[in-house]
Design an enzyme around this catalytic site. Structure first.
Site, short mmCIF file in Angstrom:
data_model
loop_
_atom_site.label_atom_id
_atom_site.label_comp_id
_atom_site.label_asym_id
_atom_site.label_seq_id
_atom_site.Cartn_x
_atom_site.Cartn_y
_atom_site.Cartn_z
N LYS A 166 0.86 -1.19 0.00
CA LYS A 166 0.00 0.00 0.00
C LYS A 166 0.89 1.23 0.00
CE LYS A 166 -3.80 1.84 2.93
NZ LYS A 166 -4.65 1.51 4.09
N SER A 213 -9.60 1.83 3.23
CA SER A 213 -8.71 2.61 2.40
C SER A 213 -7.75 1.77 1.57
CB SER A 213 -7.89 3.56 3.28
OG SER A 213 -7.07 2.84 4.17
N SER A 250 -9.69 -0.97 7.23
CA SER A 250 -9.18 -0.75 5.88
C SER A 250 -8.57 -1.95 5.18
CB SER A 250 -8.14 0.36 5.90
OG SER A 250 -8.80 1.58 5.84
N1 GLN Z 1 -12.83 3.72 6.94
C1 GLN Z 1 -12.07 4.02 8.12
C2 GLN Z 1 -11.66 5.46 8.14
O1 GLN Z 1 -11.96 6.15 7.21
C3 GLN Z 1 -10.93 3.09 8.26
C4 GLN Z 1 -9.65 3.55 7.71
C5 GLN Z 1 -8.51 2.63 7.94
O2 GLN Z 1 -8.68 1.53 8.50
N2 GLN Z 1 -7.33 3.10 7.57
O3 GLN Z 1 -11.06 5.92 9.07
#
Ligand code: GLN
Length: 479
Positions: free
Chosen positions: A76, A151, A175
């Site tokens: 990532k 994400s 994420s």
């Molecule tokens: N969707 C969550 C957020 O926007 C999780 C993000 C993540 O796990 N990096 O914070």
């Protein structure tokens, strides 16, 4: 190129002389080029990947290759790899090159894994649809009108679209698991303190964990062996972080599994997702496991608590992007203050700004106790209650997400709606325990969705054994 679903298949073909790592990497690069429109990779590390592939081929011939020989991995775009660019999908880090490698990258290279490139994600890992990337959204390889989730949407898509064998993502609130759910792949968030965060661009440090997305539990098990464990650069790693199990157990003992009534009866849950979860629960019972409904009265507090604490941590972590030390500097700046102000205003996207402002607000003198301290107390309660349940039960089962992948552009106008995407995943981040998303659900229209299993801290081995079994069982049923 044939779609390989696990490293063993690749190794078999290499051993049989019908494949080598250079051809494998070239095959994946060709796939990446063909699926360019999905916007999954921000950069392919063609030279270093091919160089490594050549080296590994040589080592395989000499019998000196490491555990991950033949495993082609995407990272990532928030995981540092020395000499390669990393941007956290933000304009503020455009052109920035890592000065050192993250511990996970070092460990992977040492075991002869091949890193093929960096994948698109929401800016600074903030988002649930990959639409917050400065470099454009990722399209779900299963249906291009849909989000792959976020994400780590690029990470999950890179595996789903056969652009590499395994992906490393990061999970702060879901994420890894949510994109795995939306793309029909397996995603594991390890226990907080299991995998070093050294070289992971920080979002919310007391939540962030690096973890794998793959098509097989065998590969997840193997990579965890490699990336977990002590690291002098990350003092939050636990003394239990060493994961040293190469074999998965085929026959799992009878387990006690809890499901939370409030999760299954949540008003936002898609009926097909609910029905499938109930079906899995019924078949677990028929397999002899004990599955019981358990009360959990903190569901409504999970998402608000998560967003108060993570934004507070983010506002502090992201203070380092000041237009001076590294990254983007505004051309319109004329003194110190305008350098800070304009570089940050122009460099960060709207969601990141929203979170920095929210985080700064909850940490400000007048509101600290009302929001930040209170959220910390609730986090403590969530952890306590989760531990209580996991003392009595081996696992907690639930859907990973309330529904399958949604249409791109359909939810990004309303941040609160988007934040509710995380409703089933944030519990494990608030409490710190491990959780996995398994691709055993499918809607009538053919869209995948995940079933989530949570286990107690550092119980990854029994979580993976059990998951392996469950996936095999459902594969058999389908056949
Ligand atoms: N969707 C969550 C957020 O926007 C999780 C993000 C993540 O796990 N990096 O914070």
């Amino acid at each position: 190129m044939k779609k390989y679903l696990n490293l063993q298949d690749i190794r078999n073909d290499i051993d049989n002389g019908i494949l080598n790592c250079v051809d494998l990497v070239n095959g994946y690069i060709a796939n990446i080029k063909e699926s360019d429109n999905l916007n999954i990779f921000l950069e392919v590390f063609e030279d270093s990947a091919l160089r490594k592939a050549k080296e590994v081929d040589e080592k395989i011939k000499q019998g000196t290759a490491g555990k991950l020989a033949g495993m082609v991995i995407s990272i990532k775009d928030n995981i540092c790899y020395k000499g390669h660019k990393v941007t956290a999908s933000s304009k503020i880090l455009e052109g920035f090159e890592s000065l050192y490698s993250s511990t996970v990258v070092d460990k992977i290279l040492k075991e002869d894994g091949i890193i093929i490139g960096r994948t698109n994600c929401d800016e600074f890992a903030m988002g649930s649809s990959n639409e917050n990337s400065f470099y454009g959204n990722v399209k779900n390889p299963l249906d291009e009108d849909l989000t792959p989730g976020g994400s780590s949407g690029g990470a999950a898509s890179s595996v789903a679209a056969n652009l590499c064998l395994l992906a490393l993502g990061s999970d702060t609130g879901g994420s890894i698991r949510q994109p795995a759910s939306f793309t029909g792949t397996i995603g594991l968030k390890p226990t907080y303190g299991m995998v070093s965060r050294h070289g992971l661009i920080a979002y919310a440090s007391s939540f962030d964990q690096i973890g794998p997305i793959a098509n097989s539990i065998e590969d997840i098990n193997l990579i965890l062996n490699v990336i977990s464990g002590k690291d002098e650069y990350d003092s939050t790693l636990s003394k239990f972080s060493e994961y040293d199990y190469l074999e998965l157990v085929n026959d799992v003992p009878r387990m006690k599994i809890a499901f939370l009534d409030c999760y299954l009866n949540h008003s936002g849950i898609n009926p097909e997702v609910k029905a499938k979860t109930e079906e899995v629960i019924a078949s677990l019972k028929s397999m002899g496991h004990k599955v019981e409904m358990v009360d959990f009265d903190l569901l409504d507090q999970l998402v608000p608590t998560y967003y108060v604490i993570t934004t507070a941590e983010a506002s502090s972590n992201l203070a380092r992007y000041d237009g001076i030390h590294f990254g983007y500097r505004s051309k319109n700046a004329f003194d110190l203050e305008s350098t800070y102000l304009k570089s940050r205003s122009e460099g960060f996207g709207p969601e990141v700004k929203r979170r920095i402002m929210l985080g700064t607000y909850v940490l400000s003198a007048g509101y600290y106790d009302a929001y930040f301290t209170k959220a910390q107390k609730v986090r403590r309660l969530v952890r306590k209650r989760t531990k209580e349940i996991l003392k009595e039960y081996d696992f907690i089962i639930s859907p990973t997400t309330p529904h399958p992948a949604f249409e791109l552009g359909s939810q990004n106008q309303d941040p609160i709606k988007m934040y509710l995407e995380d409703i089933f995943t944030v519990q494990a981040n608030l409490a710190g325990n491990p959780a996995i998303s398994l691709p055993i659900g499918k809607t009538k229209a053919g869209l995948p969705f995940g079933i989530q299993l949570m286990a107690d801290d550092f119980k990854e081995k029994s979580l993976l054994d059990f998951s392996h079994n469950l996936i095999n069982n459902f594969a058999l049923k389908k056949a």
